[in-house]
Design a protein around this motif. Structure first.
Motif, PDB file in Angstrom:
ATOM      1  N   PRO A  49       0.814  -1.222   0.000  1.00 23.37           N
ATOM      2  CA  PRO A  49       0.000   0.000   0.000  1.00 23.37           C
ATOM      3  C   PRO A  49       0.847   1.271   0.000  1.00 23.37           C
ATOM      4  CG  PRO A  49      -0.850  -1.573   1.595  1.00 23.37           C
ATOM      5  CD  PRO A  49       0.455  -2.120   1.098  1.00 23.37           C
ATOM      6  N   GLU A  50       0.282   2.318  -0.549  1.00 21.48           N
ATOM      7  CA  GLU A  50       0.882   3.655  -0.576  1.00 21.48           C
ATOM      8  C   GLU A  50       2.219   3.693  -1.305  1.00 21.48           C
ATOM      9  OE1 GLU A  50       0.758   5.655   3.208  1.00 21.48           O
ATOM     10  OE2 GLU A  50      -1.120   4.651   3.737  1.00 21.48           O
ATOM     11  N   GLY A  51       2.393   2.825  -2.305  1.00 21.70           N
ATOM     12  CA  GLY A  51       3.604   2.840  -3.115  1.00 21.70           C
ATOM     13  C   GLY A  51       4.807   2.162  -2.493  1.00 21.70           C
ATOM     14  N   ALA A  52       4.650   1.588  -1.304  1.00 21.57           N
ATOM     15  CA  ALA A  52       5.765   0.897  -0.661  1.00 21.57           C
ATOM     16  C   ALA A  52       6.068  -0.406  -1.410  1.00 21.57           C
ATOM     17  CB  ALA A  52       5.427   0.601   0.797  1.00 21.57           C
ATOM     18  N   SER A  58      15.020 -15.047  -3.643  1.00 17.50           N
ATOM     19  CA  SER A  58      14.352 -16.340  -3.801  1.00 17.50           C
ATOM     20  C   SER A  58      15.046 -17.425  -2.986  1.00 17.50           C
ATOM     21  CB  SER A  58      14.311 -16.737  -5.278  1.00 17.50           C
ATOM     22  OG  SER A  58      15.630 -16.883  -5.790  1.00 17.50           O
ATOM     23  N   LEU A  59      16.320 -17.222  -2.627  1.00 19.90           N
ATOM     24  CA  LEU A  59      17.055 -18.197  -1.818  1.00 19.90           C
ATOM     25  C   LEU A  59      16.731 -18.077  -0.333  1.00 19.90           C
ATOM     26  CD1 LEU A  59      20.587 -18.141  -3.482  1.00 19.90           C
ATOM     27  CD2 LEU A  59      18.687 -19.725  -3.867  1.00 19.90           C
ATOM     28  N   ASP A  60      16.192 -16.932   0.078  1.00 17.46           N
ATOM     29  CA  ASP A  60      15.864 -16.696   1.487  1.00 17.46           C
ATOM     30  C   ASP A  60      14.544 -15.928   1.567  1.00 17.46           C
ATOM     31  OD1 ASP A  60      15.875 -16.364   4.224  1.00 17.46           O
ATOM     32  OD2 ASP A  60      17.507 -14.898   4.241  1.00 17.46           O
ATOM     33  N   PRO A  61      13.432 -16.576   1.215  1.00 20.09           N
ATOM     34  CA  PRO A  61      12.153 -15.860   1.136  1.00 20.09           C
ATOM     35  C   PRO A  61      11.606 -15.392   2.477  1.00 20.09           C
ATOM     36  CG  PRO A  61      11.835 -18.198   0.735  1.00 20.09           C
ATOM     37  CD  PRO A  61      13.309 -17.970   0.812  1.00 20.09           C
ATOM     38  N   GLU A  62      12.159 -15.868   3.574  1.00 21.70           N
ATOM     39  CA  GLU A  62      11.680 -15.436   4.891  1.00 21.70           C
ATOM     40  C   GLU A  62      12.256 -14.080   5.298  1.00 21.70           C
ATOM     41  OE1 GLU A  62       9.222 -17.093   6.462  1.00 21.70           O
ATOM     42  OE2 GLU A  62       9.291 -18.308   4.629  1.00 21.70           O
ATOM     43  N   THR A  63      13.370 -13.685   4.696  1.00 20.74           N
ATOM     44  CA  THR A  63      13.979 -12.385   4.993  1.00 20.74           C
ATOM     45  C   THR A  63      13.460 -11.381   3.982  1.00 20.74           C
ATOM     46  OG1 THR A  63      15.963 -13.451   5.860  1.00 20.74           O
ATOM     47  CG2 THR A  63      16.145 -11.123   5.256  1.00 20.74           C
ATOM     48  N   VAL A  64      12.639 -10.450   4.460  1.00 17.90           N
ATOM     49  CA  VAL A  64      11.992  -9.483   3.578  1.00 17.90           C
ATOM     50  C   VAL A  64      12.357  -8.071   4.021  1.00 17.90           C
ATOM     51  CG1 VAL A  64       9.781  -8.610   2.741  1.00 17.90           C
ATOM     52  CG2 VAL A  64      10.073 -11.064   3.160  1.00 17.90           C
ATOM     53  N   LEU A  65      12.852  -7.292   3.083  1.00 16.09           N
ATOM     54  CA  LEU A  65      13.128  -5.879   3.326  1.00 16.09           C
ATOM     55  C   LEU A  65      11.958  -5.076   2.795  1.00 16.09           C
ATOM     56  CD1 LEU A  65      16.828  -5.831   2.125  1.00 16.09           C
ATOM     57  CD2 LEU A  65      15.981  -6.027   4.466  1.00 16.09           C
ATOM     58  N   ARG A  66      11.625  -3.985   3.479  1.00 18.29           N
ATOM     59  CA  ARG A  66      10.487  -3.157   3.067  1.00 18.29           C
ATOM     60  C   ARG A  66      10.942  -1.715   2.924  1.00 18.29           C
ATOM     61  NH1 ARG A  66       5.468  -5.790   6.444  1.00 18.29           N
ATOM     62  NH2 ARG A  66       6.324  -7.897   6.514  1.00 18.29           N
ATOM     63  N   TYR A  67      10.443  -1.073   1.873  1.00 21.48           N
ATOM     64  CA  TYR A  67      10.841   0.292   1.561  1.00 21.48           C
ATOM     65  C   TYR A  67       9.621   1.166   1.341  1.00 21.48           C
ATOM     66  CZ  TYR A  67      15.221  -2.088   0.693  1.00 21.48           C
ATOM     67  OH  TYR A  67      16.342  -2.857   0.827  1.00 21.48           O
ATOM     68  N   THR A  68       9.678   2.385   1.856  1.00 24.53           N
ATOM     69  CA  THR A  68       8.616   3.345   1.576  1.00 24.53           C
ATOM     70  C   THR A  68       8.698   3.723   0.102  1.00 24.53           C
ATOM     71  OG1 THR A  68       9.989   5.284   2.039  1.00 24.53           O
ATOM     72  CG2 THR A  68       8.764   4.324   3.911  1.00 24.53           C
ATOM     73  N   GLU A  69       7.667   4.385  -0.380  1.00 20.73           N
ATOM     74  CA  GLU A  69       7.673   4.820  -1.773  1.00 20.73           C
ATOM     75  C   GLU A  69       8.884   5.709  -2.067  1.00 20.73           C
ATOM     76  OE1 GLU A  69       4.726   6.909  -5.042  1.00 20.73           O
ATOM     77  OE2 GLU A  69       4.430   7.351  -2.926  1.00 20.73           O
ATOM     78  N   ALA A  70       9.191   6.631  -1.164  1.00 22.53           N
ATOM     79  CA  ALA A  70      10.324   7.540  -1.378  1.00 22.53           C
ATOM     80  C   ALA A  70      11.653   6.782  -1.390  1.00 22.53           C
ATOM     81  CB  ALA A  70      10.347   8.622  -0.292  1.00 22.53           C
ATOM     82  N   GLU A  71      11.820   5.828  -0.481  1.00 25.35           N
ATOM     83  CA  GLU A  71      13.049   5.032  -0.456  1.00 25.35           C
ATOM     84  C   GLU A  71      13.204   4.218  -1.732  1.00 25.35           C
ATOM     85  OE1 GLU A  71      13.512   4.155   4.328  1.00 25.35           O
ATOM     86  OE2 GLU A  71      12.156   2.910   3.140  1.00 25.35           O
ATOM     87  N   TRP A  72      12.114   3.588  -2.160  1.00 28.15           N
ATOM     88  CA  TRP A  72      12.161   2.760  -3.370  1.00 28.15           C
ATOM     89  C   TRP A  72      12.469   3.614  -4.591  1.00 28.15           C
ATOM     90  CZ3 TRP A  72      13.157  -1.983  -4.309  1.00 28.15           C
ATOM     91  CH2 TRP A  72      12.900  -2.530  -5.566  1.00 28.15           C
ATOM     92  N   ARG A  73      11.813   4.776  -4.689  1.00 31.62           N
ATOM     93  CA  ARG A  73      12.055   5.677  -5.815  1.00 31.62           C
ATOM     94  C   ARG A  73      13.530   6.085  -5.849  1.00 31.62           C
ATOM     95  NH1 ARG A  73       9.083   9.927  -4.642  1.00 31.62           N
ATOM     96  NH2 ARG A  73       7.163   8.978  -5.396  1.00 31.62           N
ATOM     97  N   ALA A  74      14.084   6.445  -4.689  1.00 35.92           N
ATOM     98  CA  ALA A  74      15.492   6.850  -4.635  1.00 35.92           C
ATOM     99  C   ALA A  74      16.408   5.701  -5.064  1.00 35.92           C
ATOM    100  CB  ALA A  74      15.846   7.314  -3.221  1.00 35.92           C
ATOM    101  N   PHE A  75      16.087   4.482  -4.632  1.00 34.64           N
ATOM    102  CA  PHE A  75      16.891   3.327  -5.021  1.00 34.64           C
ATOM    103  C   PHE A  75      16.834   3.101  -6.533  1.00 34.64           C
ATOM    104  CE2 PHE A  75      16.835  -1.201  -6.145  1.00 34.64           C
ATOM    105  CZ  PHE A  75      18.168  -1.494  -5.893  1.00 34.64           C
ATOM    106  N   VAL A  76      15.638   3.082  -7.094  1.00 25.72           N
ATOM    107  CA  VAL A  76      15.482   2.817  -8.526  1.00 25.72           C
ATOM    108  C   VAL A  76      16.193   3.893  -9.346  1.00 25.72           C
ATOM    109  CG1 VAL A  76      13.796   2.698 -10.416  1.00 25.72           C
ATOM    110  CG2 VAL A  76      13.381   1.449  -8.283  1.00 25.72           C
ATOM    111  N   LEU A  77      16.012   5.145  -8.978  1.00 24.78           N
ATOM    112  CA  LEU A  77      16.679   6.219  -9.719  1.00 24.78           C
ATOM    113  C   LEU A  77      18.196   6.114  -9.591  1.00 24.78           C
ATOM    114  CD1 LEU A  77      14.301   9.220  -8.942  1.00 24.78           C
ATOM    115  CD2 LEU A  77      14.501   7.928 -11.096  1.00 24.78           C
ATOM    116  N   GLY A  78      18.677   5.774  -8.395  1.00 23.54           N
ATOM    117  CA  GLY A  78      20.114   5.582  -8.203  1.00 23.54           C
ATOM    118  C   GLY A  78      20.648   4.433  -9.035  1.00 23.54           C
ATOM    119  N   ALA A  79      19.902   3.337  -9.085  1.00 22.08           N
ATOM    120  CA  ALA A  79      20.323   2.194  -9.895  1.00 22.08           C
ATOM    121  C   ALA A  79      20.377   2.581 -11.372  1.00 22.08           C
ATOM    122  CB  ALA A  79      19.380   1.014  -9.680  1.00 22.08           C
TER     123      ALA A  79
END
Length: 98
Positions: A49-52, A58-79
């Motif tokens: 929800p809310e763009g997060a 796939s090797l460790d599906p129990e470990t999940v990182l979560r990012y807010t919309e702003a964090e994800w946007r910054a990551f994608v643009l940086g990549a």
């Protein structure tokens, strides 16, 4: 004044993180890059929800990182800008400094 603003921003980000990790994501649909096979190692993401975004390996599906919309946007643009490009592997005897 700047210290109070910094504390407000820090508190807001902490609340956002806590809310994000409190979400029940047991029913989300995980996506991976097109062309990858079920048995291959891959990064998977789920839209929240809310763009997060949630991200896992796939090797460790129990470990999940979560990012807010702003964090994800910054990551994608940086990549896209190459901020996370890996340095080429060094060969034996090659200097680390270039």
């Amino acid at each position: 004044m700047a210290d109070a603003e910094d504390e407000d921003v820090k508190a807001r980000k902490e609340r956002e993180r806590d809310e994000l990790y409190a979400l029940d994501i047991s029913g989300v649909e995980w996506e991976c890059a097109p062309g990858t096979e079920e048995h291959e190692e891959r990064v998977e993401i789920a839209h929240l929800p809310e763009g997060a975004v949630a991200m896992r390996s796939s090797l460790d599906p129990e470990t999940v990182l979560r990012y807010t919309e702003a964090e994800w946007r910054a990551f994608v643009l940086g990549a896209r800008d190459g901020e996370f490009d890996l340095e080429p592997a060094r060969h034996d005897g090659e200097s680390a400094a270039r």
